[in-house]
Design a protein around this motif. Structure first.
Motif, mmCIF file in Angstrom:
data_model
loop_
_atom_site.group_PDB
_atom_site.id
_atom_site.type_symbol
_atom_site.label_atom_id
_atom_site.label_comp_id
_atom_site.label_asym_id
_atom_site.label_seq_id
_atom_site.Cartn_x
_atom_site.Cartn_y
_atom_site.Cartn_z
ATOM 1 N N HIS B 76 0.906 -1.237 -0.104
ATOM 2 C CA HIS B 76 -0.228 -0.013 0.014
ATOM 3 C C HIS B 76 0.820 1.422 0.287
ATOM 4 C CE1 HIS B 76 -2.698 2.832 2.336
ATOM 5 N NE2 HIS B 76 -2.900 3.253 1.187
ATOM 6 N N GLU B 77 1.849 1.237 0.927
ATOM 7 C CA GLU B 77 2.827 2.333 0.852
ATOM 8 C C GLU B 77 3.497 2.588 -0.503
ATOM 9 O OE1 GLU B 77 4.407 2.757 5.538
ATOM 10 O OE2 GLU B 77 5.641 1.561 4.009
ATOM 11 N N ALA B 78 3.948 1.522 -1.267
ATOM 12 C CA ALA B 78 4.384 1.593 -2.510
ATOM 13 C C ALA B 78 3.349 2.066 -3.357
ATOM 14 C CB ALA B 78 4.943 0.282 -3.069
ATOM 15 N N ALA B 79 2.054 1.728 -3.411
ATOM 16 C CA ALA B 79 1.207 2.353 -4.257
ATOM 17 C C ALA B 79 0.918 3.722 -4.069
ATOM 18 C CB ALA B 79 -0.206 1.414 -3.887
ATOM 19 N N LEU B 80 1.050 4.220 -2.799
ATOM 20 C CA LEU B 80 0.731 5.624 -2.555
ATOM 21 C C LEU B 80 2.149 6.441 -3.041
ATOM 22 C CD1 LEU B 80 -0.118 5.718 1.216
ATOM 23 C CD2 LEU B 80 -1.603 6.293 -0.622
ATOM 24 N N GLU B 81 3.028 6.016 -3.349
ATOM 25 C CA GLU B 81 4.344 6.406 -3.813
ATOM 26 C C GLU B 81 4.509 6.234 -5.527
ATOM 27 O OE1 GLU B 81 7.594 4.412 -2.211
ATOM 28 O OE2 GLU B 81 7.244 5.315 -0.041
ATOM 29 N N LYS B 82 3.154 5.768 -6.067
ATOM 30 C CA LYS B 82 3.153 5.160 -7.620
ATOM 31 C C LYS B 82 3.996 4.599 -8.040
ATOM 32 C CE LYS B 82 -0.005 9.175 -8.148
ATOM 33 N NZ LYS B 82 -1.160 8.731 -7.767
ATOM 34 N N ASN B 83 4.750 3.672 -7.046
ATOM 35 C CA ASN B 83 5.660 2.807 -7.397
ATOM 36 C C ASN B 83 4.980 1.511 -7.682
ATOM 37 O OD1 ASN B 83 7.988 0.937 -7.721
ATOM 38 N ND2 ASN B 83 9.161 2.104 -5.872
ATOM 39 N N VAL B 84 4.720 1.073 -8.793
ATOM 40 C CA VAL B 84 4.072 -0.237 -9.309
ATOM 41 C C VAL B 84 4.799 -1.430 -9.087
ATOM 42 C CG1 VAL B 84 2.913 -1.295 -11.148
ATOM 43 C CG2 VAL B 84 2.504 1.203 -10.920
ATOM 44 N N ALA B 85 6.063 -1.480 -9.442
ATOM 45 C CA ALA B 85 6.978 -2.411 -9.526
ATOM 46 C C ALA B 85 6.801 -3.056 -7.785
ATOM 47 C CB ALA B 85 8.107 -2.359 -9.993
ATOM 48 N N LYS B 86 7.420 -2.000 -7.245
ATOM 49 C CA LYS B 86 7.501 -2.265 -5.560
ATOM 50 C C LYS B 86 6.031 -2.891 -4.954
ATOM 51 C CE LYS B 86 9.422 0.202 -1.819
ATOM 52 N NZ LYS B 86 9.429 1.371 -0.963
ATOM 53 N N ALA B 87 5.025 -2.198 -5.448
ATOM 54 C CA ALA B 87 3.718 -2.633 -4.840
ATOM 55 C C ALA B 87 3.550 -4.202 -5.289
ATOM 56 C CB ALA B 87 2.572 -1.664 -5.295
ATOM 57 N N LYS B 88 3.749 -4.534 -6.587
ATOM 58 C CA LYS B 88 3.609 -5.766 -7.105
ATOM 59 C C LYS B 88 4.430 -6.660 -6.402
ATOM 60 C CE LYS B 88 1.715 -5.495 -11.805
ATOM 61 N NZ LYS B 88 2.017 -5.565 -13.063
ATOM 62 N N SER B 89 5.705 -6.330 -6.002
ATOM 63 C CA SER B 89 6.574 -7.081 -5.325
ATOM 64 C C SER B 89 5.981 -7.629 -3.950
ATOM 65 C CB SER B 89 7.890 -6.762 -5.157
ATOM 66 O OG SER B 89 8.492 -6.397 -6.337
ATOM 67 N N PHE B 90 5.509 -6.762 -3.130
ATOM 68 C CA PHE B 90 5.102 -6.830 -1.955
ATOM 69 C C PHE B 90 3.724 -7.665 -2.002
ATOM 70 C CE2 PHE B 90 8.136 -3.516 -0.370
ATOM 71 C CZ PHE B 90 8.667 -4.268 0.556
ATOM 72 N N MET B 91 2.873 -7.362 -3.000
ATOM 73 C CA MET B 91 1.824 -8.235 -3.092
ATOM 74 C C MET B 91 1.974 -9.504 -3.629
ATOM 75 S SD MET B 91 -0.545 -5.257 -5.446
ATOM 76 C CE MET B 91 -2.233 -6.001 -5.052
ATOM 77 N N ILE B 92 3.102 -9.884 -4.334
ATOM 78 C CA ILE B 92 3.570 -11.423 -4.344
ATOM 79 C C ILE B 92 3.911 -11.946 -3.082
ATOM 80 C CG2 ILE B 92 5.259 -12.687 -5.521
ATOM 81 C CD1 ILE B 92 4.940 -10.845 -8.040
#
Lengths: 108, 204
Positions: B76-92
């Motif tokens: 979620h924090e990565a999504a707020l930063e609009k960092n899609v790759a990081k958000a996806k990694s943490f979701m995985i």
């Protein structure tokens, strides 16, 4: 774009999850060392704290609009009403162990 | 927490919270029923009844679920930063931990319980043979155990699917707010488990 609005403040999630982990370990410790009603009370209290922390901090309820806070807490209130509403009927009625007389009502 | 009118609450957010409230009521019904049964029959859920549960494995699974909540928060924090790759990694990572929780539950805990003769209907089998017996009351614990942990596991499956499809949907940097909504549902799984774990495993 209401959907894009960020409601959140900054939180130290590592500390929050550390607190929950410590509470989990504490509950397990209490379960293996204490007995009786004091054990039940202590574990229930720690579980309630975890429930509050998860609901308010992880799920960000404390940052949500009042309407959402109302919806969330109302569901918890319903459960409390359910328990206290049904408890008298459940705890004052015993199943007849012989199975011949159906329900046996215990005088309050 | 000052906006009280429905127009000010985003529809997606309100919808997810209405779903969560409904889930709390459903799980609350199970929990209320269990508590009342325990009050009625003190021997039900006692060490004799629930002693076959493995507290160490339950604790490890609890900590796995907790870590998965941390990875979801990081997504979620990565999504707020609009960092899609990081958000996806943490979701995985969240998906892997959720599946690990399920794997331990379904691949180790439940088979071990089955090997001890405990099933969701073992209390019924005993009741058919000896109505009203003490053994039946004790065995009733396992009906609750399999029902509640099974229903909780089902929510992990649904939460994993939600995270998976949200992950696919944010590829182009769109719909990043959905990461938070998926996270709220995932945290519900943790919210329920912080009650189920002590209730089933620890209070015996």
């Amino acid at each position: 774009m209401a959907e894009e609005k960020d409601y959140h403040g900054k939180q130290n999630y590592v500390m929050l999850l550390g607190v929950i982990a410590v509470l989990v370990i504490a509950m397990v410790g209490i379960a293996s060392t204490m007995t009786g009603s004091s054990k039940v009370l202590a574990i229930s209290a720690l579980a309630a704290i975890q429930f509050y922390v998860v609901l308010n901090n992880l799920m960000h309820l404390k940052y949500e609009p009042a309407l959402i806070t109302l919806v969330a807490y109302l569901s918890v209130v319903f459960i409390v009403i359910l328990i206290f509403g049904v408890a008298p009927d459940t705890l004052l009625v015993n199943l007849d162990p012989s199975g011949q007389n159906g329900l046996v009502f215990i005088e309050p | 927490m000052s906006d009280v009118t429905i127009e000010r609450v985003p529809k997606g957010r309100l919808g997810v919270w209405l779903l969560i409230a409904g889930e709390i009521v459903i799980f609350g019904g199970f929990i209320a029923s269990y508590i009342l049964a325990r009050l009625e029959y003190p021997e039900f859920g006692s060490k004799e009844a629930a002693g076959d549960l493995n507290i160490v494995v339950g604790t490890v699974n609890t900590l796995i679920l907790l870590i998965s909540n941390w990875t979801m928060v990081k997504a979620h924090e990565a999504a707020l930063e609009k960092n899609v790759a990081k958000a996806k990694s943490f979701m995985i990572y969240t998906l892997v931990l959720g599946l690990l929780f399920l794997g331990i539950k379904l691949g180790y805990e439940w088979p071990t319980d089955f090997s001890h003769g405990h099933t969701i209907s073992s209390s019924k089998a005993i009741a058919d043979q000896a109505p009203g017996s003490e053994v039946m009351k004790v065995s009733l614990f396992w009906s609750y155990y399999f029902l509640m942990t099974g229903f909780h596991g089902l929510h992990i499956v649904v939460g994993s699917l939600v995270i998976f499809f949200v992950m696919l949907g944010i590829s182009g940097g769109q719909n990043l707010h959905r990461v938070e909504l998926a996270g709220a549902y995932w945290h519900l799984v943790e919210l329920v488990w912080v009650i189920l774990f002590p209730m089933l495993y620890l209070i015996q």
